[in-house]
Motif scaffolding. Structure first.
Motif, PDB file in Angstrom:
ATOM      1  N   ASP A  59       0.874  -1.175   0.000  1.00  0.00           N
ATOM      2  CA  ASP A  59       0.000   0.000   0.000  1.00  0.00           C
ATOM      3  C   ASP A  59       0.908   1.220   0.000  1.00  0.00           C
ATOM      4  N   PRO A  60       1.231   1.782  -1.168  1.00  0.00           N
ATOM      5  CA  PRO A  60       2.280   2.804  -1.246  1.00  0.00           C
ATOM      6  C   PRO A  60       1.774   4.193  -0.828  1.00  0.00           C
ATOM      7  N   PRO A  61       2.659   5.028  -0.297  1.00  0.00           N
ATOM      8  CA  PRO A  61       2.277   6.414   0.014  1.00  0.00           C
ATOM      9  C   PRO A  61       1.920   7.200  -1.236  1.00  0.00           C
ATOM     10  N   SER A  62       2.615   6.936  -2.350  1.00  0.00           N
ATOM     11  CA  SER A  62       2.348   7.647  -3.602  1.00  0.00           C
ATOM     12  C   SER A  62       2.756   6.774  -4.768  1.00  0.00           C
ATOM     13  N   VAL A  63       2.191   7.097  -5.952  1.00  0.00           N
ATOM     14  CA  VAL A  63       2.559   6.405  -7.184  1.00  0.00           C
ATOM     15  C   VAL A  63       2.818   7.457  -8.250  1.00  0.00           C
ATOM     16  N   ARG A  64       4.074   7.573  -8.662  1.00  0.00           N
ATOM     17  CA  ARG A  64       4.442   8.428  -9.788  1.00  0.00           C
ATOM     18  C   ARG A  64       4.629   7.544 -11.014  1.00  0.00           C
ATOM     19  N   ASP A  65       4.094   7.980 -12.138  1.00  0.00           N
ATOM     20  CA  ASP A  65       4.248   7.200 -13.357  1.00  0.00           C
ATOM     21  C   ASP A  65       4.956   8.058 -14.398  1.00  0.00           C
ATOM     22  N   PHE A  66       6.133   7.608 -14.823  1.00  0.00           N
ATOM     23  CA  PHE A  66       6.966   8.351 -15.762  1.00  0.00           C
ATOM     24  C   PHE A  66       6.603   7.969 -17.197  1.00  0.00           C
ATOM     25  N   VAL A  67       7.206   8.673 -18.141  1.00  0.00           N
ATOM     26  CA  VAL A  67       7.095   8.312 -19.558  1.00  0.00           C
ATOM     27  C   VAL A  67       8.524   8.246 -20.092  1.00  0.00           C
ATOM     28  N   ALA A  68       9.187   7.110 -19.830  1.00  0.00           N
ATOM     29  CA  ALA A  68      10.629   7.007 -20.011  1.00  0.00           C
ATOM     30  C   ALA A  68      11.051   6.268 -21.273  1.00  0.00           C
ATOM     31  N   HIS A  72       7.757   4.736 -27.249  1.00  0.00           N
ATOM     32  CA  HIS A  72       6.345   4.894 -26.889  1.00  0.00           C
ATOM     33  C   HIS A  72       5.864   6.303 -27.196  1.00  0.00           C
ATOM     34  N   VAL A  73       6.656   7.297 -26.816  1.00  0.00           N
ATOM     35  CA  VAL A  73       6.276   8.681 -27.086  1.00  0.00           C
ATOM     36  C   VAL A  73       6.151   8.916 -28.582  1.00  0.00           C
ATOM     37  N   GLU A  74       7.077   8.372 -29.329  1.00  0.00           N
ATOM     38  CA  GLU A  74       7.060   8.533 -30.777  1.00  0.00           C
ATOM     39  C   GLU A  74       5.783   7.957 -31.393  1.00  0.00           C
ATOM     40  N   GLY A  75       5.300   6.848 -30.864  1.00  0.00           N
ATOM     41  CA  GLY A  75       4.091   6.242 -31.387  1.00  0.00           C
ATOM     42  C   GLY A  75       2.822   6.950 -30.970  1.00  0.00           C
ATOM     43  N   MET A  76       2.903   7.715 -29.872  1.00  0.00           N
ATOM     44  CA  MET A  76       1.707   8.376 -29.340  1.00  0.00           C
ATOM     45  C   MET A  76       1.500   9.771 -29.898  1.00  0.00           C
ATOM     46  N   VAL A  77       2.571  10.406 -30.392  1.00  0.00           N
ATOM     47  CA  VAL A  77       2.509  11.808 -30.798  1.00  0.00           C
ATOM     48  C   VAL A  77       2.517  11.907 -32.311  1.00  0.00           C
ATOM     49  N   ALA A  78       1.451  12.457 -32.887  1.00  0.00           N
ATOM     50  CA  ALA A  78       1.415  12.661 -34.344  1.00  0.00           C
ATOM     51  C   ALA A  78       2.333  13.811 -34.721  1.00  0.00           C
ATOM     52  N   PRO A  79       3.057  13.733 -35.850  1.00  0.00           N
ATOM     53  CA  PRO A  79       3.108  12.619 -36.815  1.00  0.00           C
ATOM     54  C   PRO A  79       4.256  11.663 -36.537  1.00  0.00           C
ATOM     55  N   GLU A  85      11.141  18.575 -25.598  1.00  0.00           N
ATOM     56  CA  GLU A  85      11.083  18.681 -24.135  1.00  0.00           C
ATOM     57  C   GLU A  85      11.209  17.317 -23.457  1.00  0.00           C
ATOM     58  N   TRP A  86      10.838  16.241 -24.185  1.00  0.00           N
ATOM     59  CA  TRP A  86      10.941  14.918 -23.568  1.00  0.00           C
ATOM     60  C   TRP A  86      12.384  14.597 -23.220  1.00  0.00           C
ATOM     61  N   TYR A  87      13.322  15.040 -24.036  1.00  0.00           N
ATOM     62  CA  TYR A  87      14.731  14.712 -23.830  1.00  0.00           C
ATOM     63  C   TYR A  87      15.360  15.515 -22.692  1.00  0.00           C
ATOM     64  N   GLU A  88      14.729  16.614 -22.297  1.00  0.00           N
ATOM     65  CA  GLU A  88      15.349  17.522 -21.337  1.00  0.00           C
ATOM     66  C   GLU A  88      15.329  16.985 -19.909  1.00  0.00           C
ATOM     67  N   MET A 207      14.672   2.133 -21.806  1.00  0.00           N
ATOM     68  CA  MET A 207      14.306   3.379 -21.131  1.00  0.00           C
ATOM     69  C   MET A 207      15.333   4.467 -21.439  1.00  0.00           C
ATOM     70  N   GLY A 208      14.876   5.710 -21.438  1.00  0.00           N
ATOM     71  CA  GLY A 208      15.785   6.832 -21.655  1.00  0.00           C
ATOM     72  C   GLY A 208      16.615   7.173 -20.436  1.00  0.00           C
TER      73      GLY A 208
END
Length: 295
Positions: A59-68, A72-79, A85-88, A207-208
């Motif tokens: 039972d965690p205090p918090s759950v952070r979910d990254f996009v690493a 995946h990002v390339e497939g989600m963002v058109a075109p 900014e993802w690389y920064e 992962m990045g």
């Protein structure tokens, strides 16, 4: 070592998983207690894993979910391009610790959603002095709700907080060290199948940033706690249906009755069945703004 939280005989227990089954800790001891340093010795005979209901490992205090995962990002963002900014720096959002499900629990479709999706991830669980262990994370997503919310430049909210699967157990970090590659990443094979048909496969090492850097970023300017969960974000190469849609695929969204199975090398397998959700009345739209400046 593998730690589990489970229900057996109508009672919730925490314990250690071995080839013989689950060995329970004394009553009242949780996996979170052990992560925070509480000594605990299993007692009593083991219970076969097949006879218990596996709950989220902690039972965690918090759950952070990254996009690493860049793919995946390339497939989600058109075109198909990745925002600079993802690389920064790593990006994450906070999801709902109150909506965690176990490794084999049924998953209801969120109210109002017609584009339900899975997301194949690995999560690191923090200890007092670093990463304590790892588990599988399925970030179930109502894509239609998510898309609407994020057009307001905030979120995701209801598109994400109905369900997150964690499981089947928590594997301590030392067990996975043999999988670490020369660049410091864990080269674990990740696979996901829907109704027995594989739709995605990747390596966690794509992962990045490694989890250690995700944890360091999460802790910038704030305080992390033992038991906090850090999701890797969805892997590439079919780690979710939305990525396939973004690349022109025609695969159908999840429907009631679909079975989603995820396996991560060195950790285990989770298997959830999608079931109908609660039907609720439509949300009332906002009223036109009155524009008054005084009573």
């Amino acid at each position: 070592m593998r730690f589990a939280t489970y229900e057996h005989g109508g009672t919730v227990h925490a314990g250690v998983v071995s080839g013989d089954g689950v060995h329970a800790f004394p009553a009242g001891v949780t996996v979170l207690d052990v992560i925070r340093g509480r000594p605990a010795v299993p007692s009593g005979p083991p219970v076969p894993v097949a006879e218990v209901r596996l709950l989220p490992p902690l039972d965690p205090p918090s759950v952070r979910d990254f996009v690493a995962f860049e793919e995946h990002v390339e497939g989600m963002v058109a075109p198909g391009s990745v925002p600079p900014e993802w690389y920064e720096a790593p990006t994450f959002y906070f999801t709902n610790p109150g909506a965690l499900l176990g490794a084999h629990d049924d998953v209801p479709i969120p109210p109002g959603s017609r584009l339900f999706d899975f997301e194949l991830e690995v999560a690191a669980v923090l200890g007092p002095d670093g990463i304590f262990g790892y588990t599988i994370l399925n970030d179930w997503s109502a894509r239609d709700l998510q898309r609407r919310e994020m057009k307001v430049n905030l979120g995701p909210a209801k598109g994400k907080d109905s369900a997150t699967t964690l499981g089947p157990w928590l594997v301590t970090a030392d067990e996975l060290e043999p999988y670490r590659d020369p660049d410091g990443f864990l080269a674990l094979e990740m696979r996901v199948a829907v109704n027995g048909v594989e739709v995605g496969q990747d390596l966690l090492s794509n992962m990045g940033w490694p989890f250690e850097e995700l944890a360091a970023y999460a802790g910038r300017g704030t305080r992390l706690r033992a038991g906090d969960v850090l999701g890797s974000g969805t892997c590439g190469n079919g780690g979710c249906l939305a990525e396939l849609w973004g690349r022109g695929g025609t695969v159908e969204p999840l429907r009631a009755g679909d079975v989603v199975e995820m396996t991560v090398e060195g950790i285990g397998t989770i298997r959830n069945t999608v079931v109908p959700g609660v039907e609720l009345p439509p949300v009332r739209p906002a009223r036109p703004r009155p524009g008054k400046r005084s009573r």
